[in-house]
Motif scaffolding. Structure first.
Motif, PDB file in Angstrom:
ATOM      1  N   VAL A  65      -6.080   0.565   7.214  1.00 51.52           N
ATOM      2  CA  VAL A  65      -4.875  -0.197   7.549  1.00 51.52           C
ATOM      3  C   VAL A  65      -3.712   0.374   6.749  1.00 51.52           C
ATOM      4  N   PRO A  66      -2.501   0.351   7.311  1.00 50.28           N
ATOM      5  CA  PRO A  66      -1.343   0.879   6.575  1.00 50.28           C
ATOM      6  C   PRO A  66      -0.873  -0.085   5.495  1.00 50.28           C
ATOM      7  N   THR A  67      -0.367   0.455   4.409  1.00 51.36           N
ATOM      8  CA  THR A  67       0.201  -0.348   3.326  1.00 51.36           C
ATOM      9  C   THR A  67       1.490   0.306   2.857  1.00 51.36           C
ATOM     10  N   ILE A  68       2.513  -0.497   2.643  1.00 51.37           N
ATOM     11  CA  ILE A  68       3.820  -0.005   2.204  1.00 51.37           C
ATOM     12  C   ILE A  68       4.171  -0.641   0.869  1.00 51.37           C
ATOM     13  N   MET A  69       4.529   0.176  -0.119  1.00 47.71           N
ATOM     14  CA  MET A  69       4.962  -0.300  -1.428  1.00 47.71           C
ATOM     15  C   MET A  69       6.488  -0.175  -1.529  1.00 47.71           C
ATOM     16  N   VAL A  70       7.133  -1.248  -1.929  1.00 44.48           N
ATOM     17  CA  VAL A  70       8.595  -1.256  -2.023  1.00 44.48           C
ATOM     18  C   VAL A  70       8.993  -1.625  -3.444  1.00 44.48           C
ATOM     19  N   SER A  71       9.683  -0.701  -4.133  1.00 46.29           N
ATOM     20  CA  SER A  71      10.113  -0.952  -5.501  1.00 46.29           C
ATOM     21  C   SER A  71      11.146   0.085  -5.916  1.00 46.29           C
ATOM     22  N   PRO A  72      12.112  -0.303  -6.743  1.00 47.43           N
ATOM     23  CA  PRO A  72      13.069   0.686  -7.263  1.00 47.43           C
ATOM     24  C   PRO A  72      12.423   1.652  -8.250  1.00 47.43           C
ATOM     25  N   TRP A  73      11.172   1.406  -8.605  1.00 48.55           N
ATOM     26  CA  TRP A  73      10.461   2.273  -9.552  1.00 48.55           C
ATOM     27  C   TRP A  73       9.597   3.324  -8.858  1.00 48.55           C
ATOM     28  N   ILE A  74       9.678   3.380  -7.511  1.00 50.97           N
ATOM     29  CA  ILE A  74       8.896   4.359  -6.755  1.00 50.97           C
ATOM     30  C   ILE A  74       9.828   5.436  -6.211  1.00 50.97           C
ATOM     31  N   LYS A  75       9.438   6.684  -6.368  1.00 44.86           N
ATOM     32  CA  LYS A  75      10.249   7.779  -5.850  1.00 44.86           C
ATOM     33  C   LYS A  75      10.378   7.690  -4.337  1.00 44.86           C
ATOM     34  N   LYS A  76      11.552   7.996  -3.832  1.00 44.51           N
ATOM     35  CA  LYS A  76      11.819   7.925  -2.400  1.00 44.51           C
ATOM     36  C   LYS A  76      10.904   8.873  -1.633  1.00 44.51           C
ATOM     37  N   GLY A  77      10.351   8.387  -0.534  1.00 48.20           N
ATOM     38  CA  GLY A  77       9.520   9.219   0.328  1.00 48.20           C
ATOM     39  C   GLY A  77       8.125   9.484  -0.190  1.00 48.20           C
ATOM     40  N   THR A  78       7.661   8.734  -1.172  1.00 46.42           N
ATOM     41  CA  THR A  78       6.325   8.955  -1.731  1.00 46.42           C
ATOM     42  C   THR A  78       5.244   8.591  -0.713  1.00 46.42           C
ATOM     43  N   VAL A  79       4.267   9.469  -0.547  1.00 39.86           N
ATOM     44  CA  VAL A  79       3.120   9.210   0.323  1.00 39.86           C
ATOM     45  C   VAL A  79       1.853   9.444  -0.491  1.00 39.86           C
ATOM     46  N   VAL A  80       0.965   8.470  -0.502  1.00 43.13           N
ATOM     47  CA  VAL A  80      -0.282   8.574  -1.260  1.00 43.13           C
ATOM     48  C   VAL A  80      -1.453   8.409  -0.299  1.00 43.13           C
ATOM     49  N   HIS A  81      -2.392   9.322  -0.349  1.00 41.68           N
ATOM     50  CA  HIS A  81      -3.516   9.307   0.580  1.00 41.68           C
ATOM     51  C   HIS A  81      -4.797   8.735  -0.027  1.00 41.68           C
ATOM     52  N   GLY A  82      -4.890   8.708  -1.356  1.00 36.92           N
ATOM     53  CA  GLY A  82      -6.111   8.203  -1.969  1.00 36.92           C
ATOM     54  C   GLY A  82      -5.971   8.105  -3.471  1.00 36.92           C
ATOM     55  N   PRO A  83      -6.942   7.468  -4.132  1.00 37.06           N
ATOM     56  CA  PRO A  83      -6.858   7.272  -5.583  1.00 37.06           C
ATOM     57  C   PRO A  83      -7.295   8.472  -6.408  1.00 37.06           C
ATOM     58  N   ASN A  84      -7.716   9.548  -5.752  1.00 38.96           N
ATOM     59  CA  ASN A  84      -8.070  10.802  -6.455  1.00 38.96           C
ATOM     60  C   ASN A  84      -9.147  10.611  -7.520  1.00 38.96           C
ATOM     61  N   GLY A  85     -10.237   9.946  -7.109  1.00 40.43           N
ATOM     62  CA  GLY A  85     -11.394   9.845  -7.990  1.00 40.43           C
ATOM     63  C   GLY A  85     -11.253   8.885  -9.143  1.00 40.43           C
ATOM     64  N   SER A  86     -10.377   7.909  -9.040  1.00 40.63           N
ATOM     65  CA  SER A  86     -10.204   6.932 -10.118  1.00 40.63           C
ATOM     66  C   SER A  86     -10.304   5.515  -9.554  1.00 40.63           C
ATOM     67  N   PRO A  87     -11.069   4.630 -10.226  1.00 40.02           N
ATOM     68  CA  PRO A  87     -11.822   4.842 -11.462  1.00 40.02           C
ATOM     69  C   PRO A  87     -13.187   5.515 -11.271  1.00 40.02           C
ATOM     70  N   PHE A  88     -13.648   5.669 -10.004  1.00 41.56           N
ATOM     71  CA  PHE A  88     -14.916   6.342  -9.730  1.00 41.56           C
ATOM     72  C   PHE A  88     -14.678   7.450  -8.712  1.00 41.56           C
ATOM     73  N   ASN A  89     -15.607   8.398  -8.658  1.00 45.82           N
ATOM     74  CA  ASN A  89     -15.454   9.510  -7.724  1.00 45.82           C
ATOM     75  C   ASN A  89     -15.389   9.043  -6.277  1.00 45.82           C
ATOM     76  N   THR A  90     -16.057   7.917  -5.976  1.00 43.34           N
ATOM     77  CA  THR A  90     -16.092   7.416  -4.601  1.00 43.34           C
ATOM     78  C   THR A  90     -15.033   6.348  -4.337  1.00 43.34           C
ATOM     79  N   SER A  91     -14.222   6.024  -5.317  1.00 45.73           N
ATOM     80  CA  SER A  91     -13.241   4.940  -5.168  1.00 45.73           C
ATOM     81  C   SER A  91     -12.272   5.217  -4.023  1.00 45.73           C
ATOM     82  N   GLU A  92     -11.892   4.143  -3.326  1.00 52.61           N
ATOM     83  CA  GLU A  92     -10.926   4.217  -2.241  1.00 52.61           C
ATOM     84  C   GLU A  92      -9.890   3.111  -2.425  1.00 52.61           C
ATOM     85  N   PHE A  93      -8.749   3.275  -1.768  1.00 55.10           N
ATOM     86  CA  PHE A  93      -7.802   2.174  -1.681  1.00 55.10           C
ATOM     87  C   PHE A  93      -8.320   1.187  -0.639  1.00 55.10           C
ATOM     88  N   GLU A  94      -8.334  -0.061  -0.966  1.00 52.92           N
ATOM     89  CA  GLU A  94      -8.697  -1.118  -0.022  1.00 52.92           C
ATOM     90  C   GLU A  94      -8.048  -2.411  -0.494  1.00 52.92           C
TER      91      GLU A  94
END
Length: 241
Positions: A65-94
């Motif tokens: 599912v899509p998720t949008i983060m809105v904050s003045p502390w986030i760089k414009k146009g930021t796109v994140v695809h996954g947690p990059n192995g944190s806190p576990f190698n199999t960890s996912e955003f959910e």
């Protein structure tokens, strides 16, 4: 329109520079996703196993599912695809990533809620990449364009999705056991009749449930009513669970 109103309220508030607004979907909406759902290394939240015959272990994720983060502390146009192995190698955003992130940002010392939010990837790093809040965030958002210009046709027959909603409501009222009612949903009921039925079904279920609790029935057992009970006055006795 709801998102616009919430955003503009936050944007004009004194707390804007301390805000992270999270917009996410509850379900994927039935749309096709070309990415396979994760099934490896996903922990069951609390080791509960579903009933026979499926014995589902809750050890896999669903469609994205899509998720949008809105904050003045986030760089414009930021796109994140996954947690990059944190806190576990199999960890996912959910969805459990939200409480996991809250726990991390506020340095909460209490244990995680379940094994799932302890495993889920967190996104606090999104608000840690800037030295100061942005000032270019728009103060207002465009007014959304109406998808439909006409009023709803309440005399139309129920769509497939509307039929499913009425069927869910029929379980609350007990009518789901009546073959004649299922046939009526498919062929006869209009949109207005469906809405009125759902409103009445929810109300009758609450009335019967409240009556059952007053009579001493454990509220955990008030899960399903017989048709004869939800159609009687609210002084009727509860049905069997």
């Amino acid at each position: 329109m709801f998102v616009k109103e919430v955003y503009e309220t936050l944007r004009s508030s004194p707390q804007w520079n301390e805000t992270l607004m999270v917009i996410t979907y509850d379900e994927h909406g039935g749309f096709y996703d070309h990415v396979p759902t994760p099934v490896s290394g996903v922990p069951s939240p609390d080791d509960i196993v579903g009933q026979e015959p499926f014995n589902f272990k809750f050890d896999r994720l669903g469609v994205r599912v899509p998720t949008i983060m809105v904050s003045p502390w986030i760089k414009k146009g930021t796109v994140v695809h996954g947690p990059n192995g944190s806190p576990f190698n199999t960890s996912e955003f959910e969805h459990s990533s939200i409480p996991a992130t809250v726990k991390k940002i506020f340095n909460l010392t209490s244990p995680f809620l379940t094994k799932r939010d302890a495993w889920a990837g967190s996104f606090e790093f999104l608000v840690q990449s800037l030295n100061e809040p942005r000032t270019d965030c728009p103060e207002t958002l465009p007014t959304p364009v109406k998808i439909r210009q006409t009023e709803p046709n309440e005399d139309a027959k129920l769509s497939e999705f509307q039929q499913e909603l009425v069927q869910l409501a029929s379980v609350l009222k007990g009518d789901h056991v009546l073959p004649s009612f299922q046939e009526k949903i498919r062929k006869e009921m209009t949109v207005k009749e469906g809405k009125d039925y759902m409103d009445a079904a929810v109300q009758s279920f609450f009335e019967a449930g409240h009556t059952a609790i007053k009579m001493g029935v454990d509220e955990d057992q008030v899960v399903q009513m017989k048709p004869s009970l939800t159609t009687r006055p609210s002084t009727s006795s509860p049905g069997s669970p």
